[in-house]
Enzyme design. Sequence first.
Site, short mmCIF file in Angstrom:
data_model
loop_
_atom_site.label_atom_id
_atom_site.label_comp_id
_atom_site.label_asym_id
_atom_site.label_seq_id
_atom_site.Cartn_x
_atom_site.Cartn_y
_atom_site.Cartn_z
N GLU A 99 0.91 -1.13 -0.06
CA GLU A 99 -0.10 0.10 -0.09
C GLU A 99 0.89 1.22 0.04
OE1 GLU A 99 -2.44 -0.72 3.36
OE2 GLU A 99 -3.86 -1.93 2.08
N CYS A 120 7.09 -6.19 7.39
CA CYS A 120 8.32 -5.78 8.01
C CYS A 120 8.67 -6.57 9.22
CB CYS A 120 7.62 -4.32 8.86
SG CYS A 120 9.13 -3.36 9.37
N CYS A 124 7.51 -3.45 15.51
CA CYS A 124 7.20 -2.41 16.41
C CYS A 124 5.94 -2.65 16.95
CB CYS A 124 7.30 -1.17 15.92
SG CYS A 124 8.86 -0.62 15.15
N CYS A 127 2.57 -1.16 15.46
CA CYS A 127 2.36 -0.68 14.11
C CYS A 127 1.62 -2.08 13.61
CB CYS A 127 3.63 -0.69 13.35
SG CYS A 127 3.58 -0.69 11.76
N GLU A 170 10.69 -1.26 6.59
CA GLU A 170 11.87 -0.43 7.21
C GLU A 170 12.79 -0.31 5.97
OE1 GLU A 170 13.48 1.24 9.92
OE2 GLU A 170 14.86 1.39 7.99
N SER A 201 12.30 7.30 6.33
CA SER A 201 12.21 7.01 7.76
C SER A 201 12.84 5.94 8.55
CB SER A 201 10.66 7.36 7.98
OG SER A 201 10.45 6.97 9.38
N SER A 223 11.99 7.31 13.86
CA SER A 223 10.83 7.06 14.58
C SER A 223 11.39 6.54 15.97
CB SER A 223 10.35 5.71 13.78
OG SER A 223 9.19 5.45 14.59
N LEU A 224 11.35 7.62 16.91
CA LEU A 224 11.77 7.51 18.11
C LEU A 224 10.82 6.78 19.16
CD1 LEU A 224 14.38 7.93 19.62
CD2 LEU A 224 13.49 10.23 20.25
N ASN A 225 9.81 7.41 19.38
CA ASN A 225 8.70 6.75 20.22
C ASN A 225 8.99 6.39 21.59
OD1 ASN A 225 7.46 6.94 17.64
ND2 ASN A 225 8.32 4.92 17.33
N ASN A 299 -2.74 5.67 16.41
CA ASN A 299 -3.85 5.28 15.66
C ASN A 299 -4.19 3.91 15.93
OD1 ASN A 299 -4.30 7.64 13.98
ND2 ASN A 299 -2.32 7.10 12.84
S1 SF4 Z 1 6.61 1.30 12.27
FE1 SF4 Z 1 7.98 1.16 10.52
S2 SF4 Z 1 9.80 -0.07 11.21
FE2 SF4 Z 1 8.19 -0.31 12.79
S3 SF4 Z 1 7.08 -2.29 12.30
FE3 SF4 Z 1 6.03 -0.40 11.22
S4 SF4 Z 1 6.66 -0.41 9.11
FE4 SF4 Z 1 8.12 -1.56 10.35
#
Ligand code: SF4
Length: 351
Positions: A99, A120, A124, A127, A170, A201, A223-225, A299
């Site tokens: 997508e 991926c 994470c 996600c 990623e 990113s 992408s720190l978080n 989200n």
């Molecule tokens: S946030 Fe990005 S790196 Fe992390 S699992 Fe999702 S797609 Fe992969």
Amino acid sequence: MSIRPAPSERSLTEMSRDRLRETLAALGEPKYRADQVYKWIFARGVRDFDAMTDVPKALRQKLVEGGYTIGRVYVERVRESVDGTRKVQFRLSDGAAIESVLIPMPGGVFTQCVSSQVGCAMDCQFCYTGKLGLSRHLTAGEIVDQVVTARAAVPPEGRIDHVVYMGMGEPLHNFDAVAESIGSLCDKDGVALSHKRITVSTSGLVPQIDKLGQTAPVNLAISLNATTNEVRDRVMPVNKRWPIEALLESVRKYPLPPRRKLTFEYVLLGGVNDSDEDARRLLKLLRGMAARVNLIPWNPFSGPAYERPSDERVRAFQRILLNRGLTATVRVTKGLDIDAACGQLGERPAA
Ligand code: SF4
């Protein structure tokens, strides 16, 4: 198909300009013919040799007879959100789905969020794509073709003027294909984007961040978080390999072109990383960097239970950063009604 598929030998979309020139030279054609064909495919987006009106019929015939093809991704479905965001679902030649999201920006232009992998491997926890696992890397042609093909989903008065590698996958885990795709996107006779309109990113693959800095002068987003290794280890397993200190050390060395800033994405997970204390730690971590923070209230998707923080909490977090002079925006959530918002990409199982 292997996890790292080889580019299709006969797909002109998979070819760099140099390779296309070599291919056509082998058919007895001069360099300028290859350049004409290149423009038709990447600047004008044609998929049919017959549409190449300034290319001699004999050459078009040779290409068809030689089994050459155009196109690597095929639009299966375009969904439009009430806010104008469009999610484009592509089918690949092996049947996999990816997508891409077109986000409307002021001035009638669109930012396109492209995928770099099918699924991926980074896992994470916040996600949806991460929950799918990695099926395979995309080829450079499959990445570039998302941009070429998605133009058809943009209204006639609009255009794609920024590409962000923030879709499925990623990007730095698929470094070579991503680097090659950046080169193609910036070719002045093709898609013709400038490096400053491309952002990569990453979840924090430190060696590849260093390599990217030496390869292409694109914008970098991290992408720190989380602001402690304890929390980041939990929400982003990549942190166990490259903890916050190593990540920020590498980011500080990234050769940013003048007047550009690093972007730090920070998905706010209610009760996990959204306290005042976190905001203060974030300020400390980013001290002295040319940085901006993009706050993204989580989200929801049908996965593990996090909470979306309240609007007040988000504003309070943002205020702490702003009060100390750090640029901090709250990402307006777009495309939530079509599962196109950040962290929501990936084919859903049929109902
Ligand atoms: S946030 Fe990005 S790196 Fe992390 S699992 Fe999702 S797609 Fe992969």
